[in-house]
Scaffold this active site. Structure first.
Site, PDB file in Angstrom:
ATOM      1  CG  PHE B 130     -30.092  36.956  31.459  1.00 47.37           C
ATOM      2  CD1 PHE B 130     -29.709  36.487  32.617  1.00 47.37           C
ATOM      3  CD2 PHE B 130     -30.786  38.039  31.157  1.00 47.37           C
ATOM      4  CE1 PHE B 130     -29.409  37.441  33.430  1.00 47.37           C
ATOM      5  CE2 PHE B 130     -30.204  39.206  32.078  1.00 47.37           C
ATOM      6  CZ  PHE B 130     -29.553  39.161  33.689  1.00 47.37           C
ATOM      7  CG  ASP B 202     -28.024  36.041  25.550  1.00 47.57           C
ATOM      8  OD1 ASP B 202     -27.083  36.186  24.782  1.00 47.57           O
ATOM      9  OD2 ASP B 202     -29.093  36.614  25.363  1.00 47.57           O
ATOM     10  CE1 TYR B 227     -22.869  43.161  31.420  1.00 41.52           C
ATOM     11  CE2 TYR B 227     -23.257  44.154  30.135  1.00 41.52           C
ATOM     12  CZ  TYR B 227     -24.313  43.711  30.369  1.00 41.52           C
ATOM     13  OH  TYR B 227     -25.252  43.635  30.467  1.00 41.52           O
ATOM     14  CE  LYS B 228     -23.562  38.281  31.206  1.00 42.94           C
ATOM     15  NZ  LYS B 228     -23.006  38.872  32.485  1.00 42.94           N
ATOM     16  NE  ARG B 376     -24.074  34.164  38.678  1.00 42.73           N
ATOM     17  CZ  ARG B 376     -24.280  35.107  37.135  1.00 42.73           C
ATOM     18  NH1 ARG B 376     -24.354  34.643  35.897  1.00 42.73           N
ATOM     19  NH2 ARG B 376     -23.958  36.310  37.943  1.00 42.73           N
TER      20      ARG B 376
END
Lengths: 417, 417
Positions: B130, B202, B227-228, B376
């Site tokens: 990322f 991560d 927050y995912k 996605r």
């Protein structure tokens, strides 16, 4: 002439800012003199939070990054905050914590000097600065090693002598968190820059409390928090300002994706945003961030000149009443008396300051305590009344006269004191 | 045998996690397959925000730092999150952003190596990591200069060759944000450590989506967002984990006052907290932080084994249905097929992926798009139904078959895409 409570009530009736108190939700039976630590709740904040949570998050879901303007919010709030600190549009972002933002601008200042005057490796600050500022400077200096170090002065008068030709940057807090003493930002900035250093100002205790003119002073960088006089909410995101003359060359190592020129192109190499986006780092906490607006909106109903006038009237009154009513007790004014040398807080020292503050809180007068011996009282002109000042001093007088502060529960310390 | 919608409905009736969907507020008419980017709204979050805002902030005011446990919240939430990532009590704090936290642990890793193997100055990562992870690593390496640099591999197989004796640390994302491919954390950690390097993971795309066992893998550091899959809210604070063996010597330069041993003693010198407090920096955004709990609470009603079982069932079904119904179109599976090599998202590539995702969103099927060409779809087992998967594929099939994605509005890009 002795000031009476009816005199104070009359001043409240005459107060042009008196109507602004209705924009806050303040608890009954509390005189809140700690807006310099955590500002009170704007009446709009609860509804705004519901909107962000149920509409923007719950219904909008991922679409709200565009549709609700989440991604643009740090810039939009920065523009709204800018006039309060003498900044222009496209100069400020609201983001991250004061500590992180200080790390960014300190690193940027050292980076700047490395290009232009590489022998300048000293960060000058004050021993009495708010500790996190010193800790962050230490952290960066230790990381860089190689001669980078912090030089602390013990009093403002020592600044000129400290500004030797090895100094990269001076880091000062505009209004001191303990004493309430305020620097002449323009004069000190000139002094620092004349010595070849850059000037960083921490505005945490001045933004929203006193007029600030960053561009007028020609400062280099500024940071500050939004949860004190700006009433943004507990721990609400902080802000960064950079003088436009540094913007294009500003470089900072917390180079997260929100600072990238094209964050969603997902490129492997960091290329800073052309504008103020480069002061950003990671994804921001939207609910807390959105509430910053509710605090700022109230400032739109008045101006800093009117706020300052009332602030000085409130603090003058408080000093006068304490000195009148508490003269028999070892209560010493720590804050400078001169208007141009102080912010919107008044600090008194008392050997038993901690317990006295707890006794005041138990009576509904909320100030706070800072080591050593300092009782701090912040006066937020947006919601503090002159009669509140009168009542607070009457209760202080009573606590001192009866010695009621000397109970075990008032000597007990919590995690946060 | 062809799978029918009634088959999917039956699977929903049999689903032991089916009842958990009621703990979320999901909009009508939406199939939300983007919990891998922003998790859905827990039903408790709105009420919790009201409590923090009106009770804790509005009424408690400054007293809530102690009385409402604000100051302790990063640690308390860390303890609540720990079991989901194979961490113990007193090992995790929830704080700051993923980017900032990565800066901390990267700096700590380099600091560690400087003491033990000062010639090790290379950070190894993947070009497909990322981007913010790479940007932060670049930022730190550029700040340090002096030989510190980033070495990027183009594929996981290149890792062994990249781990030369100049490598200080390897920074890998457990589940890849684009492809959904998952590393074997234990195997890669062993490989990295056998080469004399430290391992940072991560977990942004794996915590709450797949079982993670940091202590079992013997990893050195981990960071991730809430927050995912953890449903903490837009931009909710992130977390840091450090292996207990490094805790006492952990040093990081974002040494703000919340990381100090005695933050309220207001000492001018930074002394790190003896425990995990040293991973903290500045004052945290309490409203956003408090909402992290609402997401975590839902995980308390199940376990990661059950979540993983449903995740694999959902993703298997999605792959099977897309390959069955969309075989006539240039839709290519990007995510590895093997269970142990993928997380809880499925990515398909299509040359017109961007427009197709916009057309899906317009029909209420919310996935997202990542360059280049990747559609996605994230499957959050806590609220996604098997019938949702069936419906999503039916709508995808229709969009592809009718070419309805090819409208101007589906080619238009917002700030966040």
């Amino acid at each position: 002439m002795t000031i009476t409570r009816p005199d104070c009530e009359q001043r409240d009736r005459d107060d042009p800012l008196g109507a602004l108190r209705q924009h806050f939700d303040l608890p009954e039976g509390v005189i809140y003199l700690d807006g310099n630590s955590l500002g009170a709740l704007p009446r709009q904040s609860a509804a705004r939070a519901q909107q962000v949570i149920t509409q923007e998050w719950g219904n909008g879901l991922i679409r709200s990054w565009n549709d609700a303007g989440w991604f643009a919010l740090p810039r939009r709030l920065g523009d709204q905050l800018a006039p309060l600190i003498g900044a222009g549009a496209n100069e400020v972002v609201v983001t991250d914590t004061t500590s992180s933002n200080l790390f960014k601008v300190l690193a940027a200042a050292l980076h700047h000097q490395k290009q232009h005057a590489p022998q300048r490796k000293i960060i000058v600050s004050e021993r009495s600065n708010f500790p996190t500022d010193l800790y962050i400077a230490q952290g960066l200096a230790n990381l860089l090693d190689d001669g980078y170090a912090l030089r602390l002065i013990d009093a403002p008068e020592e600044l000129p002598a400290a500004l030797r030709d090895d100094v990269a940057v001076a880091l000062l807090t505009h209004v001191n968190y303990r004493t309430g003493a305020m620097y002449d930002m323009a004069a000190q900035t000139s002094l620092i820059q004349a010595a070849g250093a850059l000037a960083i100002w921490d505005l945490s205790h001045s933004a929203g409390a006193v007029p600030v003119d960053l561009n007028g002073a020609g400062a280099d960088y500024a940071i500050g928090c939004t949860y004190k006089y700006l009433n943004g909410g507990p721990g609400a995101p902080a802000y960064v300002w950079v003088n436009p003359r540094h913007q294009a060359t500003f470089w900072q190592p917390l180079s997260g994706w929100w600072g990238h020129r094209q964050p969603f192109a997902m490129l492997p190499d960091y290329q800073p945003d052309e504008g103020i986006g480069r002061y950003l780092c990671g994804t921001q906490p939207m609910v807390s961030l959105a509430l910053v607006q509710c605090g700022l909106d109230i400032f739109g109903k008045t101006d800093m000149r009117a706020i300052r006038a009332k602030s000085l009237a409130l603090t003058d009154l408080f000093i006068e009443l304490v000195e009148q009513h508490c003269a028999d007790f070892p209560v010493t004014l720590v804050t400078p008396r001169a208007h141009d040398m102080r912010g919107s807080q008044v600090s008194f020292e008392h050997p038993q300051g901690f317990a006295i503050v707890q006794a005041l809180i138990a009576r509904g007068v909320i100030g706070d305590y800072r080591e050593p011996g300092i009782m701090r009282f912040g006066f937020t002109p947006l919601y503090t009344r002159f009669a509140d000042v009168w009542d607070a001093v009457a209760i202080l007088r009573e606590i001192l006269a009866t010695g009621s502060w000397d109970r075990p529960e008032f000597h007990r310390r919590g995690a946060v004191t």
